[in-house]
Design an enzyme around this catalytic site. Structure first.
Site, short mmCIF file in Angstrom:
data_model
loop_
_atom_site.label_atom_id
_atom_site.label_comp_id
_atom_site.label_asym_id
_atom_site.label_seq_id
_atom_site.Cartn_x
_atom_site.Cartn_y
_atom_site.Cartn_z
N HIS A 5 -4.95 -2.85 0.29
CA HIS A 5 -5.61 -1.14 0.87
C HIS A 5 -6.93 -0.74 1.07
O HIS A 5 -7.19 0.02 1.86
CB HIS A 5 -5.23 -0.93 -0.95
CG HIS A 5 -4.03 -1.40 -1.18
ND1 HIS A 5 -3.45 -1.35 -2.07
CD2 HIS A 5 -3.18 -0.35 -0.98
CE1 HIS A 5 -2.44 -1.85 -2.09
NE2 HIS A 5 -2.17 -0.49 -1.05
N CYS A 19 6.19 5.51 6.53
CA CYS A 19 5.18 5.61 6.20
C CYS A 19 3.72 4.76 5.68
O CYS A 19 2.77 4.43 5.82
CB CYS A 19 4.73 6.80 4.92
SG CYS A 19 5.38 6.31 3.25
N GLU A 69 10.76 0.80 -0.43
CA GLU A 69 9.63 -0.28 0.01
C GLU A 69 9.63 -1.29 -0.90
O GLU A 69 9.17 -3.21 -0.74
CB GLU A 69 7.99 0.14 -0.14
CG GLU A 69 8.19 0.72 -1.41
CD GLU A 69 6.45 1.42 -1.54
OE1 GLU A 69 5.89 0.91 -1.05
OE2 GLU A 69 6.24 2.38 -2.93
#
Ligand code: PEP
Ligand code: MG
Length: 580
Positions: free
Chosen positions: A196, A512, A441
């Protein structure tokens, strides 16, 4: 002496500047915002630290009874400062009024006092600024006993644009605070390419390299650095010839970027007339201008958990509503896909977070994302109500992260019905037909895609996690980063299967994850049948450039052939041919 360090590229481009070392050392503290409900807790933390240092000083005083008078005097002065309202009361006010974390409040007040001491003519009084610093250092050390985040050294007269932040590690919260700065680049010892932190680096649109292993130990403050974000290389103390070469390359890149800007208003359509939607991934409302500048046709992924990461409390319904509304209004009628919180320990929860202790150890496989939302129904209702309220101001879609089970979707949909009913009973307007989509995911979701197609209005493939779970690679661990392979045949199979199945079922599907923003993969995705991409704003024009030059009628059969391959070398070769 010049040397080169190799790491992982997370955000391309070239930066040339001076090293700014970040550390966890005493006075270099992080700047965090404390939520309104946490203010009293933060003040109590400050009071406890002061009390502990008072005790510590008393113990030292006792132990040094027979020590030279100067030493005792020294301790006495420190103890005296610890009774001074300027140092004890003022930081409490700062925490309360400016909602700073205790460390930052204390350092601000310290700077103020140091300034006052510096202004004295009397050399003895001037010297007392060192005592102030030392005593503050003690309190901060105590405060940092509760882990501090990476911290910033004071400025050194150089413009931020010239500074390259060198850190052992950065938490997402640190990187969020970077949004207030304009650093040239940052590099870290640890971290994987789709961690992240890396994702946020991309959203800052500055070159960055992670996983350098020893950068923090080998680089000195102020040293000249070249960060080559494309190759994942950092050159320390380069000679003039290398510098010149990189200056040229940097100019070239900037020239290309300014050429790309001309594509902003071009219709995103392939040569054979297929429209392709290019959306932006955002983390905070402040990302909107960049998304619009990049020509985003909407927001494909709003990672709402970033509203929360640098603080210990949950934003309440009103605060969330304001943030969502800002984004919806900011996008001026373009669609906005709001993902419910993808929170869990993988995003480095603030130690004071309300449910920190209820989230167990294995972050990626634990109670994360929708699992946490379903386990915390009140938190979930608050968010759903806030999103629904924002849906009155423009087209909003709801996206659910980390789904694996049909019952998770069913529970989510009934939670949504509950939120709708509560708003309706309060006569608060919202979009009753808000679309609900799911992130694909987890490999199980991709494989059992029918469960999702039957229940949801749209799908969005999160390749970052899909790769992590398919290959059992921790996306934030640089030690296994070389095994994180988006072109692994298993990953390609999962992607192709999801896209084709959605297309057949007439359910819109997008990608995405980070793969969507990689221009080298645009033609591959177009050939697979993908028509909606969501990515960091900085990547949109690069991807659009590829779309404009693509002919899907040629790409589709080539990609079908490519998907029959398994050998990595052959797959790589096929990709290169596809891009030739
Ligand atoms: C993903 O997993 O690909 C994704 C887009 O979500 P995040 O990176 O926030 O986990
Ligand atoms: Mg994800």
């Amino acid at each position: 002496m010049s040397f080169t360090l190799h790491g992982l590229s997370v955000s391309d481009g070239i930066a040339i500047g001076n090293a700014l070392l970040m550390s966890h050392a005493t006075l270099e503290v992080s700047h965090l915002t404390v939520g309104p409900r946490m203010v009293e807790k933060e003040i109590a933390r400050f009071d406890q630290a002061v009390a502990a240092v008072r005790q510590e000083l008393a113990a030292i005083r006792e132990a040094t009874e027979s020590a030279p008078a100067e030493l005792s005097a020294f301790i006495d002065i420190h103890a005296m400062f610890l009774e001074d309202p300027e140092l004890i009361e003022k930081p409490r006010d700062i925490i309360r009024t400016r909602r700073c974390n205790a460390e930052w409040a204390l350092v601000q007040q310290m700077e103020q006092l140091v300034g006052q001491f510096e202004a004295f003519d009397d050399p003895y009084l001037r010297e007392r600024k060192y005592d102030v610093r030392q005593v503050v250092e003690r309190v901060i050390k105590e405060l940092l006993g509760h882990p501090g985040r990476a911290v910033m050294k004071a400025g050194k007269g150089l413009k931020e644009e010239m500074l390259i932040v060198v850190a052992h590690d950065l938490s997402p919260a640190d990187v969020i605070s970077f949004k207030e700065h304009r650093f040239a680049s940052f590099i870290t010892d640890v971290g994987g390419a789709t961690s992240h932190t890396a994702i946020l680096a991309r959203s800052l649109a500055i070159p960055a390299v992670v996983g350098l292993a020893h950068a923090r130990a080998l680089i000195r403050d102020g040293e000249t650095l070249i960060v080559d974000g494309l190759r994942g290389v950092v050159i320390v103390d380069p000679d003039e010839r290398v510098l010149e070469e990189y200056r040229l390359r940097k100019n070239q890149i900037e020239l290309e970027a300014s050429k790309l800007k001309r594509l902003k208003d071009a219709r995103s359509q392939t040569i054979d007339g297929i429209d392709v939607n290019l959306y932006a991934n955002i983390e905070l409302p402040v990302d909107i201008p960049e998304a619009l500048e990049g020509g985003a046709e909407g927001v494909g992924l709003f990672r709402t958990e970033f509203l929360f990461l640098d603080r210990g409390d949950m934003p309440d319904e009103q605060e969330q509503f304001e943030a969502y509304k800002k984004v919806v209004k900011g996008m001026g009628g373009r669609p906005v896909t709001i993902r419910t919180f993808d929170l869990g320990n993988d995003k480095d929860l603030h130690p004071d977070a309300d449910f920190h202790d209820r989230v167990k150890t294995n972050p990626a496989l634990g109670r994360r994302a929708i699992r946490l939302s379903l386990a915390e129904p009140q938190m979930f209702q608050t968010q759903l109500r806030a999103i629904l309220r924002a849906s009155r101001f423009g087209p909003v879609k709801l996206l659910i992260p980390m789904l694996a089970h049909a019952h998770e979707i069913d529970q989510t949909l009934s939670a949504l019905e509950q939120a709708k009913a509560s708003l309706a009973s309060e006569k608060i307007a919202f979009d009753e037909r808000i679309e609900v989509g799911g992130m694909i995911e987890i490999p199980a979701a991709a494989l059992a895609i029918g469960l999702f197609l039957r229940r949801l209005d749209f799908l969005s493939i999160g390749t970052n996690d899909l790769i992590q779970y398919a290959l059992a690679i921790d996306r934030s661990d640089e030690q296994v980063a070389s095994l994180y392979d988006p072109l692994h045949p298993a990953v390609l199979m999962l992607l192709a299967h999801t896209i084709t199945s959605a297309e057949k079922a007439g359910v819109p599907v997008s990608v995405c994850g980070e793969m969507a923003g990689d221009p080298k993969l645009t033609r591959l995705f177009l050939g697979m049948g993908l028509r909606t991409f969501s990515m960091h704003p900085s990547q949109i024009l690069k991807v659009k450039n590829r779309v404009l030059k693509a002919d899907v009628s040629e790409l589709a059969p080539a990609v079908r052939r490519m998907l029959r391959l398994e050998e990595p070398g052959k797959l790589q070769e096929a990709l290169e041919k596809l891009n030739a």
